[in-house]
Motif scaffolding. Structure first.
Motif, short mmCIF file in Angstrom:
data_model
loop_
_atom_site.label_atom_id
_atom_site.label_comp_id
_atom_site.label_asym_id
_atom_site.label_seq_id
_atom_site.Cartn_x
_atom_site.Cartn_y
_atom_site.Cartn_z
N ARG A 163 -17.94 -52.00 6.57
CA ARG A 163 -17.86 -52.76 7.82
C ARG A 163 -18.96 -52.26 8.77
NH1 ARG A 163 -12.82 -55.18 7.66
NH2 ARG A 163 -12.96 -55.74 9.85
N TRP A 164 -19.56 -53.19 9.50
CA TRP A 164 -20.66 -52.84 10.39
C TRP A 164 -20.33 -53.22 11.83
CZ3 TRP A 164 -21.28 -54.62 5.48
CH2 TRP A 164 -22.03 -53.81 4.60
N ARG A 165 -20.88 -52.42 12.75
CA ARG A 165 -20.69 -52.69 14.17
C ARG A 165 -21.94 -52.29 14.93
NH1 ARG A 165 -16.44 -47.69 15.07
NH2 ARG A 165 -17.94 -45.98 14.79
N ILE A 166 -22.05 -52.80 16.15
CA ILE A 166 -23.14 -52.43 17.05
C ILE A 166 -22.51 -51.76 18.24
CG2 ILE A 166 -25.03 -53.29 18.48
CD1 ILE A 166 -25.32 -55.62 16.55
N ARG A 167 -22.78 -50.47 18.41
CA ARG A 167 -22.10 -49.71 19.45
C ARG A 167 -22.55 -50.10 20.85
NH1 ARG A 167 -18.90 -45.45 19.07
NH2 ARG A 167 -18.44 -44.53 17.04
N ALA A 168 -23.83 -50.07 21.13
CA ALA A 168 -24.31 -50.33 22.49
C ALA A 168 -25.75 -50.78 22.40
CB ALA A 168 -24.18 -49.08 23.35
N GLY A 169 -26.30 -51.15 23.56
CA GLY A 169 -27.69 -51.58 23.58
C GLY A 169 -27.88 -52.86 24.36
N PRO A 170 -29.03 -53.46 24.26
CA PRO A 170 -29.36 -54.63 25.07
C PRO A 170 -28.68 -55.92 24.63
CG PRO A 170 -31.14 -54.17 23.53
CD PRO A 170 -30.17 -53.03 23.42
N ILE A 171 -27.87 -55.89 23.55
CA ILE A 171 -27.25 -57.12 23.10
C ILE A 171 -26.33 -57.72 24.15
CG2 ILE A 171 -25.33 -55.90 21.99
CD1 ILE A 171 -25.33 -58.08 19.87
N GLY B 141 -18.45 -56.67 19.47
CA GLY B 141 -17.11 -56.79 20.07
C GLY B 141 -16.00 -56.19 19.23
N SER B 142 -16.31 -55.65 18.05
CA SER B 142 -15.28 -55.10 17.18
C SER B 142 -15.48 -53.60 17.00
CB SER B 142 -15.31 -55.80 15.81
OG SER B 142 -14.43 -55.17 14.91
N ALA B 143 -14.46 -52.82 17.35
CA ALA B 143 -14.53 -51.37 17.15
C ALA B 143 -14.46 -51.02 15.68
CB ALA B 143 -13.40 -50.69 17.92
N GLU B 144 -13.71 -51.83 14.88
CA GLU B 144 -13.59 -51.56 13.45
C GLU B 144 -14.76 -52.10 12.66
OE1 GLU B 144 -11.29 -53.18 15.21
OE2 GLU B 144 -9.84 -51.56 15.53
N GLY B 145 -15.58 -52.96 13.29
CA GLY B 145 -16.69 -53.57 12.59
C GLY B 145 -16.25 -54.78 11.78
N ILE B 146 -17.22 -55.51 11.22
CA ILE B 146 -16.90 -56.68 10.40
C ILE B 146 -17.56 -56.51 9.03
CG2 ILE B 146 -16.66 -58.19 12.41
CD1 ILE B 146 -19.38 -59.38 11.70
N SER B 147 -16.92 -57.09 8.03
CA SER B 147 -17.38 -56.96 6.65
C SER B 147 -18.15 -58.21 6.23
CB SER B 147 -16.18 -56.76 5.72
OG SER B 147 -15.36 -57.92 5.72
N VAL C 181 -33.31 -56.37 14.05
CA VAL C 181 -33.43 -56.66 15.49
C VAL C 181 -32.67 -55.62 16.32
CG1 VAL C 181 -32.99 -58.36 17.30
CG2 VAL C 181 -33.74 -59.11 15.04
N PHE C 182 -31.51 -55.18 15.80
CA PHE C 182 -30.67 -54.22 16.53
C PHE C 182 -30.52 -52.97 15.66
CE2 PHE C 182 -29.27 -58.45 17.88
CZ PHE C 182 -29.53 -58.37 19.24
N PRO C 183 -31.48 -52.05 15.73
CA PRO C 183 -31.44 -50.86 14.87
C PRO C 183 -30.25 -49.95 15.15
CG PRO C 183 -33.18 -50.68 16.53
CD PRO C 183 -32.68 -52.08 16.60
N GLN C 184 -29.54 -50.16 16.28
CA GLN C 184 -28.37 -49.34 16.57
C GLN C 184 -27.15 -49.78 15.75
OE1 GLN C 184 -29.78 -51.54 18.55
NE2 GLN C 184 -28.44 -52.31 20.18
N MET C 185 -27.29 -50.80 14.91
CA MET C 185 -26.20 -51.21 14.04
C MET C 185 -25.87 -50.07 13.08
SD MET C 185 -25.96 -54.49 11.46
CE MET C 185 -26.52 -53.63 9.98
N GLU C 186 -24.57 -49.84 12.83
CA GLU C 186 -24.15 -48.74 11.97
C GLU C 186 -22.95 -49.15 11.14
OE1 GLU C 186 -23.08 -45.64 14.66
OE2 GLU C 186 -21.15 -46.54 15.17
N GLN C 187 -22.72 -48.43 10.06
CA GLN C 187 -21.52 -48.66 9.27
C GLN C 187 -20.34 -48.01 9.98
OE1 GLN C 187 -21.73 -47.65 5.11
NE2 GLN C 187 -19.52 -47.90 4.82
N ALA C 188 -19.28 -48.77 10.19
CA ALA C 188 -18.13 -48.28 10.95
C ALA C 188 -17.18 -47.43 10.13
CB ALA C 188 -17.37 -49.47 11.56
N ASN C 189 -17.24 -47.57 8.79
CA ASN C 189 -16.28 -46.84 7.95
C ASN C 189 -16.99 -46.20 6.75
OD1 ASN C 189 -16.91 -49.31 6.82
ND2 ASN C 189 -14.90 -49.59 5.86
N PRO C 190 -17.81 -45.19 6.98
CA PRO C 190 -18.55 -44.56 5.88
C PRO C 190 -17.64 -44.10 4.76
CG PRO C 190 -19.31 -43.74 8.00
CD PRO C 190 -18.07 -44.54 8.27
#
Length: 349
Positions: free
Chosen positions: A64-72, A18-24, A49-58
């Motif tokens: 900060r990490w976020r999950i863009r899309a997927g079955p969640i 739910g966060s575009a900026e991701g959470i730390s 569990v959700f391999p689509q998780m990515e770092q939002a601010n390389p």
């Protein structure tokens, strides 16, 4: 208890989705009251569990990490309790005369209901109706100051865009109309609703409270301002017992043994600390300004509370008590206006 860890993991995953900026990791620690190592383990478990998780601010710190899309999204259902909480918040906003906030919450509630599958909606409907009836939210009686929705919308736009505004403000005490250039930061809601803004007026250059009901017009300026990173509404509000901003006092109240249990249930101030006395009484300590508002609150406890410190608060409370006593004494005297007795009606016969 054994399902709490799973529930926490799902909530963190939903936060990431739910966060575009991701959470730390720090935010996970604060939100779920866990150690740094536990927060790291939670992040790693979610990534498995959700391999689509990515770092939002390389390349930035903190990461900060976020999950863009997927079955969640399919795992996130809307419960009766959550819809009830949202509807209750809308009713509370309406009760406290924040009409535009109430309308936004009602619209959000309607949108969420539209996303629920028909079969689930049929199950939730009766439960939601029963739960809302049990909440017992009622409109508070008494006068409420009108606040135009357009005024709040303009101020919210200025806050989000960091634009200066010129307030056409009528002082409550004198009725004098002034035009003040300010940098708006946010709102404080209570018995009266206030705009918190940094005043650019000559000789002030400080944060001030402006009653929303006394703002007659808002002119949003093209000129931007830069928000001060060292300012937060939470810290600003904690400086005072209510809304009046004064130099903080180290306050100590003593509640009688009869009132101690009730007083312990109250949150008088975020900095409060309790101390039990040998006779069963309760000391409450906190640091805040707003002596007059403290006196008003102390009145509600009658003879069950005493001001221990500071001396200036004791004096202010004594002064308010004397003023109240004068009013009571004036009510005991003979009334100047006599109630006219109805004329006797003679019998007929």
């Amino acid at each position: 208890m054994r399902y709490e860890k799973l529930e926490a993991l799902l909530r963190v995953a939903l936060d990431m989705r739910g966060s575009a900026e991701g959470i730390s990791l720090e935010e996970i620690q604060q939100s779920y009251r866990v150690s740094r190592r536990t927060a790291e383990r939670m992040r790693d478990a979610i990534e498995r569990v959700f391999p689509q998780m990515e770092q939002a601010n390389p390349g930035e710190i903190p990461k900060r990490w976020r999950i863009r899309a997927g079955p969640i999204a399919n795992l996130a259902g809307i419960s009766t309790d959550e819809l009830s909480a949202l509807t209750t918040a809308a009713l509370l906003a309406k009760r406290d005369n924040v009409a535009d906030l109430s309308a936004r919450l009602e619209t959000l509630s309607a949108k969420l209901k539209s996303l629920i599958r028909p079969a689930a909606a049929r199950r939730i409907g009766p439960d939601l109706e029963a739960l809302m009836e049990a909440e017992g939210i009622a409109l508070r009686p008494g006068p409420r100051l009108p606040i135009p929705n357009t005024l709040l919308e303009e101020l919210r736009h200025a806050i989000l865009a960091c634009r200066k505004v010129r307030l056409h403000y009528r002082a409550r005490g004198t009725g004098k109309l002034s035009r003040q250039l300010v940098c708006p930061y946010g709102f404080l809601y209570g018995n009266r609703h206030y705009l918190v803004a940094y005043s650019l007026s000559e000789g002030i250059s400080d944060y001030r409270l402006f009653s929303l009901a006394n703002i007659e017009k808002v002119e949003v300026q093209e000129a931007p301002f830069r928000r001060r990173k060292d300012f937060t509404l939470q810290k600003f509000a904690e400086r005072s017992f209510g809304v009046f901003q004064e130099e903080p006092l180290d306050v100590v109240w003593r509640f009688t043994p009869q009132a101690a249990a009730d007083a312990r249930q109250h949150l008088f101030h975020p900095t409060q600390a309790f101390e039990d006395e040998d006779d069963g009484s309760l000391l409450v300590r906190f640091r805040a300004g707003g002596a007059l508002e403290m006196c008003w609150h102390l009145f509600t406890w009658g003879d069950q509370v005493r001001v221990v410190e500071p001396a200036e608060l004791r004096s202010a409370y004594r002064e308010q008590m004397l003023k109240a006593d004068k009013v009571v004494q004036s009510l005991k005297g003979p009334s100047r206006r006599q109630i006219r007795q109805p004329k006797s009606v003679g019998k007929t016969g």
